[in-house]
Design a protein around this motif. Structure first.
Motif, mmCIF file in Angstrom:
data_model
loop_
_atom_site.group_PDB
_atom_site.id
_atom_site.type_symbol
_atom_site.label_atom_id
_atom_site.label_comp_id
_atom_site.label_asym_id
_atom_site.label_seq_id
_atom_site.Cartn_x
_atom_site.Cartn_y
_atom_site.Cartn_z
ATOM 1 N N VAL A 205 4.854 -5.936 109.962
ATOM 2 C CA VAL A 205 6.427 -5.767 109.565
ATOM 3 C C VAL A 205 6.514 -4.332 110.140
ATOM 4 C CG1 VAL A 205 8.513 -6.147 107.701
ATOM 5 C CG2 VAL A 205 6.715 -8.133 108.730
ATOM 6 N N THR A 206 7.450 -4.281 110.942
ATOM 7 C CA THR A 206 7.870 -2.624 111.439
ATOM 8 C C THR A 206 9.769 -2.747 110.569
ATOM 9 O OG1 THR A 206 6.273 -1.975 112.504
ATOM 10 C CG2 THR A 206 8.052 -0.586 112.440
ATOM 11 N N VAL A 207 10.232 -1.826 110.112
ATOM 12 C CA VAL A 207 11.600 -1.330 109.555
ATOM 13 C C VAL A 207 11.851 0.256 109.945
ATOM 14 C CG1 VAL A 207 13.211 -1.517 108.127
ATOM 15 C CG2 VAL A 207 11.671 -3.175 108.216
ATOM 16 N N VAL A 208 13.038 0.107 111.065
ATOM 17 C CA VAL A 208 14.089 1.229 110.954
ATOM 18 C C VAL A 208 15.261 1.265 110.782
ATOM 19 C CG1 VAL A 208 14.716 2.475 113.298
ATOM 20 C CG2 VAL A 208 12.278 1.700 113.064
ATOM 21 N N VAL A 209 15.677 2.179 109.632
ATOM 22 C CA VAL A 209 16.359 2.464 108.971
ATOM 23 C C VAL A 209 17.347 3.526 110.123
ATOM 24 C CG1 VAL A 209 18.154 2.514 107.192
ATOM 25 C CG2 VAL A 209 16.360 0.808 107.032
ATOM 26 N N LEU A 210 18.379 3.939 109.910
ATOM 27 C CA LEU A 210 19.527 4.788 110.415
ATOM 28 C C LEU A 210 20.352 4.987 109.967
ATOM 29 C CD1 LEU A 210 18.296 5.459 114.435
ATOM 30 C CD2 LEU A 210 17.076 6.336 112.029
ATOM 31 N N SER A 211 20.966 5.755 109.624
ATOM 32 C CA SER A 211 22.246 6.243 109.044
ATOM 33 C C SER A 211 23.463 7.043 109.446
ATOM 34 C CB SER A 211 22.463 6.526 107.807
ATOM 35 O OG SER A 211 23.846 6.475 106.848
ATOM 36 N N ASN A 212 24.481 7.152 109.404
ATOM 37 C CA ASN A 212 25.404 8.543 110.333
ATOM 38 C C ASN A 212 26.176 9.038 108.458
ATOM 39 O OD1 ASN A 212 26.736 6.600 109.658
ATOM 40 N ND2 ASN A 212 28.441 7.392 111.112
ATOM 41 N N ASP A 213 25.028 9.074 107.735
ATOM 42 C CA ASP A 213 25.093 9.228 105.996
ATOM 43 C C ASP A 213 24.873 10.090 105.843
ATOM 44 O OD1 ASP A 213 26.190 9.974 102.956
ATOM 45 O OD2 ASP A 213 26.937 8.048 103.454
ATOM 46 N N GLY A 214 24.286 11.221 105.264
ATOM 47 C CA GLY A 214 23.519 12.453 104.790
ATOM 48 C C GLY A 214 22.650 12.188 103.504
ATOM 49 N N SER A 215 23.559 11.418 102.831
ATOM 50 C CA SER A 215 23.459 11.297 100.948
ATOM 51 C C SER A 215 23.723 9.374 101.530
ATOM 52 C CB SER A 215 24.639 10.931 100.583
ATOM 53 O OG SER A 215 25.267 10.004 100.435
ATOM 54 N N ALA A 216 22.494 9.002 102.576
ATOM 55 C CA ALA A 216 22.288 7.641 102.017
ATOM 56 C C ALA A 216 20.448 7.487 102.424
ATOM 57 C CB ALA A 216 22.071 6.562 103.740
ATOM 58 N N ALA A 217 20.187 6.785 100.692
ATOM 59 C CA ALA A 217 19.253 6.206 100.661
ATOM 60 C C ALA A 217 18.223 5.448 101.457
ATOM 61 C CB ALA A 217 18.862 5.939 99.188
ATOM 62 N N THR A 218 17.603 5.674 102.595
ATOM 63 C CA THR A 218 17.393 4.937 103.668
ATOM 64 C C THR A 218 16.152 4.999 103.176
ATOM 65 O OG1 THR A 218 17.129 6.982 104.824
ATOM 66 C CG2 THR A 218 18.855 5.670 105.387
ATOM 67 N N ASP A 219 15.784 5.355 102.379
ATOM 68 C CA ASP A 219 13.801 5.010 102.141
ATOM 69 C C ASP A 219 14.492 3.568 101.819
ATOM 70 O OD1 ASP A 219 15.498 6.443 100.447
ATOM 71 O OD2 ASP A 219 13.524 7.800 99.449
ATOM 72 N N GLU A 220 15.451 3.514 100.627
ATOM 73 C CA GLU A 220 14.746 2.336 99.786
ATOM 74 C C GLU A 220 15.136 1.032 100.149
ATOM 75 O OE1 GLU A 220 17.574 3.281 96.645
ATOM 76 O OE2 GLU A 220 16.678 5.151 95.827
ATOM 77 N N LEU A 221 16.326 1.353 100.973
ATOM 78 C CA LEU A 221 16.505 -0.355 101.755
ATOM 79 C C LEU A 221 15.714 -0.397 102.927
ATOM 80 C CD1 LEU A 221 19.036 -2.158 103.585
ATOM 81 C CD2 LEU A 221 19.674 -0.629 104.489
ATOM 82 N N ALA A 222 15.174 0.629 103.775
ATOM 83 C CA ALA A 222 13.692 0.532 104.281
ATOM 84 C C ALA A 222 11.969 -0.279 103.443
ATOM 85 C CB ALA A 222 12.920 1.609 104.932
ATOM 86 N N ASP A 223 11.683 0.187 102.148
ATOM 87 C CA ASP A 223 11.157 -0.209 101.304
ATOM 88 C C ASP A 223 11.417 -1.754 100.916
ATOM 89 O OD1 ASP A 223 10.019 2.022 101.832
ATOM 90 O OD2 ASP A 223 10.177 2.607 99.781
ATOM 91 N N SER A 224 12.778 -2.065 100.723
ATOM 92 C CA SER A 224 13.293 -2.813 100.183
ATOM 93 C C SER A 224 13.066 -4.319 101.403
ATOM 94 C CB SER A 224 14.677 -3.287 99.600
ATOM 95 O OG SER A 224 15.900 -2.587 100.539
ATOM 96 N N LEU A 225 13.543 -3.954 102.596
ATOM 97 C CA LEU A 225 13.353 -4.189 103.590
ATOM 98 C C LEU A 225 12.290 -4.839 103.727
ATOM 99 C CD1 LEU A 225 16.172 -3.310 105.963
ATOM 100 C CD2 LEU A 225 16.229 -6.088 104.530
#
Length: 356
Positions: A326-346
């Motif tokens: 599985v490969t996951v990419v999460v991109l956000s236009n919010d500098g404070s976004a916890a994209t790492d947490e979402l990516a790991d959970s996905l």
């Protein structure tokens, strides 16, 4: 008299209905829940599954003030995820015999110490200090027209190393600015031209590029304090700071193209299998956080590989689980976004749902 049968009776058939593989609806539901929980402005997600399917989801706003919904083809600053592209490019050059990871950086950047190697730059073992990204973003918001030139940043860092090259591992974006000079000295091309010719064009990644003054991005948002609201940076000229990150963090791309790059990389279509294994290898160092251009993360007890990014107004995360495929990419236009947490959970959700 008919002899009794000695055949083993057939096992009873299970009446349990297998769970269907995850689909777009499940991914979108997870993303929507994360947006609601975190208050993130906007996000785009792409997931590649082991059965060959690509899933995508978007949520929130591309521009909150204009009430423009996030779009699947929105362009983001991907920050330090850029380093994975740079590492793959350097590994290509090594495969072709144009350089080796044991080469002294001094061969390409005369101001560098003789004992500093190309491999150490890739593995964050060069002794070069890091930049304070958070401080740089705050400074850019306060003084958006003042940007330090990459050459000045490199020169200053080379004058006083944080530690002897090879002594330990310590993350350094400046090291990847130096790698940009290595690429240019080796190929005789500008970094972006070499990247485009060798990786972007062959993969058909037409929307991926170093940020330009005319780049059309999702509107960037930042918090001026941890508990404060996200403010739009649409009116600020922030391209200069973002572009100065060069090979360390200046690429812009839509989520689908980052996923296409990642899929090709982890299928050994950009570099060969041996080079890919080198990129993922932490050289047996205990608690190492980085291989050769790839960061190492633990998700549900297993190792995943990729990178996080944080740049002015944007956050990004790339994850690949080699065991689950599985490969996951999460991109956000919010500098404070916890994209790492979402990516790991996905990753955990998709690996578990796929039965891996």
């Amino acid at each position: 008299m008919t002899p009794s049968s000695t055949a083993t009776p057939a096992a009873p058939q299970s009446t349990a209905v297998p769970l269907p593989p995850p689909g777009h609806e499940e991914l979108q539901s997870a993303v929507d829940g994360w947006l609601l929980d975190t208050g993130t402005v906007g996000v785009a997600v792409v997931a590649l599954l082991p059965d060959g399917r690509n899933l995508s989801a978007v949520g929130g706003w591309s521009d909150r003030e204009l009430e423009t919904p996030m779009a699947a083809d929105a362009i983001f600053r991907i920050g330090s995820v850029t380093k994975v592209y740079t590492a793959a490019l350097v590994m290509q050059l090594a495969e072709e015999g144009l350089l080796t990871l044991d080469d002294s950086v001094q061969e390409y950047v005369p101001a560098a110490p003789a004992e500093m190697t190309v491999g150490q730059l890739l593995r964050h073992q060069s002794g070069l200090r890091d930049v304070d990204v958070a401080a740089g973003i705050f400074e850019a918001i306060q003084n958006p027209t003042e940007t330090a030139a990459p050459e000045d940043t490199i020169s200053s860092a080379l004058e006083q190393l944080a530690f002897e090259p090879g002594l330990r591992q310590s993350y350094s974006s400046i090291g990847y600015l130096v790698l940009e000079r290595v690429v240019e000295a080796t190929t005789g091309q500008e970094y972006e031209d070499a990247l485009r010719e060798r990786i972007l064009v062959p993969l058909g990644l037409a929307a991926t590029m170093l940020e330009r003054s005319d780049s059309v991005l999702a509107t960037p948002y930042e918090r001026l304090s941890p508990s404060g609201p996200q403010i739009s940076l649409a009116a600020l000229p922030t391209t200069g700071l973002a572009r100065a990150a060069g090979a360390a963090g200046a690429l812009t791309a839509p989520a689908r193209e980052v996923a296409a790059f990642a899929g090709a990389l982890f299928e050994a279509k950009i570099v060969g299998r041996d080079s890919l294994m080198t990129m993922m290898n932490t050289s047996g160092e205990p608690f190492a956080e980085f291989g050769t251009g790839l960061a190492v993360y633990t998700v549900s007890g297993g190792e995943t590989f990729g990178h996080n990014g944080r740049t002015i107004g944007f956050a990004s995360s790339l994850r690949h689980d080699p065991a689950g495929g599985v490969t996951v990419v999460v991109l956000s236009n919010d500098g404070s976004a916890a994209t790492d947490e979402l990516a790991d959970s996905l990753v955990a959700l998709l690996v578990r749902s796929s039965g891996s």
